[in-house]
Each structure stands twice: as C-alpha cells, then as structure tokens.
Write an enzyme that holds these catalytic residues in place. Structure first.
Site, PDB file in Angstrom:
ATOM      1  N   LYS A 138       4.885  -6.627 -96.330  1.00 15.90           N
ATOM      2  CA  LYS A 138       4.035  -6.423 -94.781  1.00 15.90           C
ATOM      3  C   LYS A 138       4.459  -5.253 -94.161  1.00 15.90           C
ATOM      4  O   LYS A 138       3.691  -4.485 -93.546  1.00 15.90           O
ATOM      5  CB  LYS A 138       4.143  -7.768 -93.957  1.00 15.90           C
ATOM      6  CG  LYS A 138       3.315  -8.825 -94.602  1.00 15.90           C
ATOM      7  CD  LYS A 138       3.713 -10.318 -93.861  1.00 15.90           C
ATOM      8  CE  LYS A 138       3.083 -11.608 -94.651  1.00 15.90           C
ATOM      9  NZ  LYS A 138       3.667 -12.616 -94.316  1.00 15.90           N
ATOM     10  N   GLN A 157       7.599 -15.758 -90.344  1.00 11.70           N
ATOM     11  CA  GLN A 157       7.314 -16.126 -91.754  1.00 11.70           C
ATOM     12  C   GLN A 157       7.626 -17.602 -91.940  1.00 11.70           C
ATOM     13  O   GLN A 157       8.760 -18.059 -91.697  1.00 11.70           O
ATOM     14  CB  GLN A 157       8.345 -15.179 -92.670  1.00 11.70           C
ATOM     15  CG  GLN A 157       8.010 -15.301 -94.093  1.00 11.70           C
ATOM     16  CD  GLN A 157       6.502 -15.106 -94.494  1.00 11.70           C
ATOM     17  OE1 GLN A 157       5.904 -13.901 -94.000  1.00 11.70           O
ATOM     18  NE2 GLN A 157       6.086 -15.746 -95.313  1.00 11.70           N
ATOM     19  N   ASP A 194      -1.429 -14.660 -87.259  1.00 11.58           N
ATOM     20  CA  ASP A 194      -1.597 -15.756 -88.237  1.00 11.58           C
ATOM     21  C   ASP A 194      -2.617 -16.767 -88.091  1.00 11.58           C
ATOM     22  O   ASP A 194      -2.987 -17.438 -88.903  1.00 11.58           O
ATOM     23  CB  ASP A 194      -0.134 -16.408 -88.671  1.00 11.58           C
ATOM     24  CG  ASP A 194       0.557 -15.943 -89.967  1.00 11.58           C
ATOM     25  OD1 ASP A 194      -0.150 -15.675 -90.719  1.00 11.58           O
ATOM     26  OD2 ASP A 194       1.770 -16.378 -89.896  1.00 11.58           O
TER      27      ASP A 194
END
Ligand code: NAP
Length: 297
Positions: free
Chosen positions: A54, A98, A121
């Site tokens: 990422k 995460q 997200d």
C-alpha cells in the site's frame, strides 16, 4: 467456448494512471497533495506485506504515505489517541487501520473512532449506513473494485440477476448493496443456503467471496455468466511450495462462463487501486473540489 478473462492487473494499472494524473492536477491547480495514513499493530506477516505494498503504490501515484507501526502490546487507548491525531491532521485525507487487530483491541471501537470522511476502508458504521441508504459514502475497496470491473465489462448492470456467495461485512454485504444500487436483482448466499449450486446457476453475475478453494465449479455457472472470484486461498502446490487459488474452480469455470476474473491477477490488484481512489475522493471532498469521475460508486 472459453470466457473473456477480466484482467484486474491491467485494469488496476489504468486506474492508478488516472489517479496519478488527477493527483498531479491537484498539486498544480490547488497545491494539494492527498495523504494516506496506514496503521499496523503487531507483526502479522500477511498484514506487513499488504502495508508495504500500500505504501509503495501510494507513493507511486504521487500521494503522501504515512506509516505507523505499533507494538502488538500497545494499549487500545494509545491506538485511539493516534487515530484522533490522524483525524485532526490536515495532511491526512485517508486513514486505514490494518485488520486483524490483536485480541485485546475492539476493532469496531477503533474503526468507529476514525473520521467517517477519512475512512477509506468504508468500514465505519456511518459509511455502512450511508451505503445501505444510497447516500454518498466511502465504499469498501474490494467490492468497489469488483463493481468497477463489472461496469467496465457490462456497461449497465440494470436488471441482471446477481448472486453474491458470502455475507461478510467487508466483502459480501457491501458487494450486494453496490449491485442493488446498480439495479441488479441480488441474492446473498451463505453457508446455510439451500441448493447453493442451483441458486448460483440462475445468476447472470456470480461473486464468490467465501474463502474455500475452488468451491464454485462449472456446474454452478449459467453458460455465459460473469464470474468474479474474490477468494484468495493459499494451497499446497507440492514440493514444499504453495500457490494462490480463488474460490472458483477456474479450469472448469472458464469453459462455461462468459467472463471471469483469474486468481491471482483479478480482484486482488483492484483492491489497492480502489484504496487510492478512495483517498483521492476523500481529499477532493475535504477540500470542496469535484470528485474524480468513475472512481466512486
Ligand atoms: P469471511 O468473513 O470468512 O466470510 C466468508 C463467507 O463465506 C461467510 O459469509 C460464510 O457464510 C460463507 N461461507 C463459508 N463456507 C461456505 C459454504 N460452504 N457455502 C456457502 N457459503 C460459505 O471471508 P471474507 O473476509 O468475506 O473473505 C472471503 C474470501 O475473499 C477469502 O478468501 C479472502 O481471503 C478473500 N478476500 C480477498 C480480498 C481481495 O483483495 N481480493 C479482500 C478481502 C477478502 P456464513 O456467514 O454463513 O458463515
């Protein structure tokens, strides 16, 4: 007949190119640089690979990348403090914590502490509710990537029968909402669904998000249907090696489907491309600028 292969790697590269162009224009016209903060707690090997990837791709499209690595024993309160700091930081437009988090942390509490406008997200309860009610939201990256591939292949999805196999909060449910938003007739199937092969065989679009290698075989697929394989499963390849396979038995399905995503090289690369797309969208919204076209639901 062999299916059209939906090349997620090439599509994701094209999207990253569009994002990079947009980022360049933001800098030239407004002096703004989108920034993505990724927080990793602990040393889960798969998470470390994702976070590295990422960060690299964020830099490659010209965005600022901020990485925060916390010890596995970090108290939840410290993580919440960091999230609060990132919420307040004007250089950070997207925040991704995460998952999975260590057992002593409440993932829902952490996700819901993120400013919904920076929740790239799309897991914050407010974004989930907005998606469900058809309001502008941040959309979870993996289903957004699937939707983009489907729109690209079909044009309009209106009136198509779609079966989503899997009802997780991160893939199955938002995928179903997105397909409904594009006027598909949607069925969400799961481990208790009766006659799953029969249900899937009715569909013009099958999205498999299960986590069971090769579960969806040719017999489950209506000839000519589009098959989106979200699954990422590591299986024994002999000789002490492993390989990645999806939830679809690709070899048999490719002979019946009209179009299909491979694993690897299908949905996977689209997920990070959509994370970057969401960061760009969040940055434009935060600055009251028009959103990039074609990069949101
Ligand atoms: P998950 O949270 O484990 O959910 C799996 C879903 O599949 C559940 O709803 C479960 O039903 C259903 N299921 C399990 N066994 C089944 C069966 N025999 N028949 C029908 N349904 C069954 O998984 P997830 O997070 O959604 O991920 C699914 C897959 O996608 C995994 O392989 C994951 O690695 C992959 N993935 C890929 C990406 C990407 O970037 N490409 C991103 C996220 C996930 P119940 O609810 O009834 O238990």
């Amino acid at each position: 007949m062999s299916a059209t292969i939906l090349d997620g790697k090439a599509f994701a590269a094209k999207i990253r190119g569009e994002i990079a162009d947009h980022v360049e224009r933001l800098a030239a016209d407004h002096g703004i640089k989108p920034g993505l903060a990724v927080v990793l707690v602990g040393e889960d090997p798969a998470s470390q690979v994702y976070v590295r990837s990422k960060g690299k791709q964020t830099n490659e499209v010209g965005m600022a990348s901020f990485e925060h690595r916390l010890d596995v024993a970090t108290p939840e309160a410290d993580l919440l403090d960091l999230v609060e700091q990132l919420n307040e930081d004007p250089e950070v437009h997207g925040i991704l914590v995460q998952l999975p988090l260590p057992d002593h942390m409440n993932a829902d509490a952490v996700i819901n502490a993120i400013d919904p406008g920076k929740d790239v997200d799309g897991f914050h309860i407010s974004n989930v509710g907005r998606l469900g009610t058809g309001q502008k939201s941040m959309v979870p990256c993996t289903p957004l990537g699937c939707l983009m591939m489907l729109r690209d292949h079909h044009g309009s999805l209106s009136g198509l029968d779609a079966v989503v196999v899997g009802r997780s909060n991160i893939v199955g449910k938002p995928m179903a909402q997105l397909l409904l938003g594009d006027s598909c007739t949607v069925t969400i199937a799961h481990s208790r669904t009766k006659d799953l092969p029969g249900v899937a065989r009715r569909a013009d679009i099958v999205v498999a998000a299960v986590g069971r290698p090769g579960m969806v075989t040719a017999e489950w697929i209506k000839p000519g249907a589009t098959v989106i394989d979200v699954g990422i499963n590591r299986v024994d390849a002999g000789g002490g090696k492993t390989r990645l396979v999806g939830d679809v038995d690709y070899q048999s399905a490719v002979e019946v489907a009209g179009a299909i995503t491979p694993v690897p090289g299908g949905v996977g690369p689209m997920t990070i491309a959509c994370l970057l797309a969401n960061t760009l969208t969040a940055c434009c919204r935060a600055n009251g600028l028009p959103e990039p076209e074609g990069l949101t639901a």
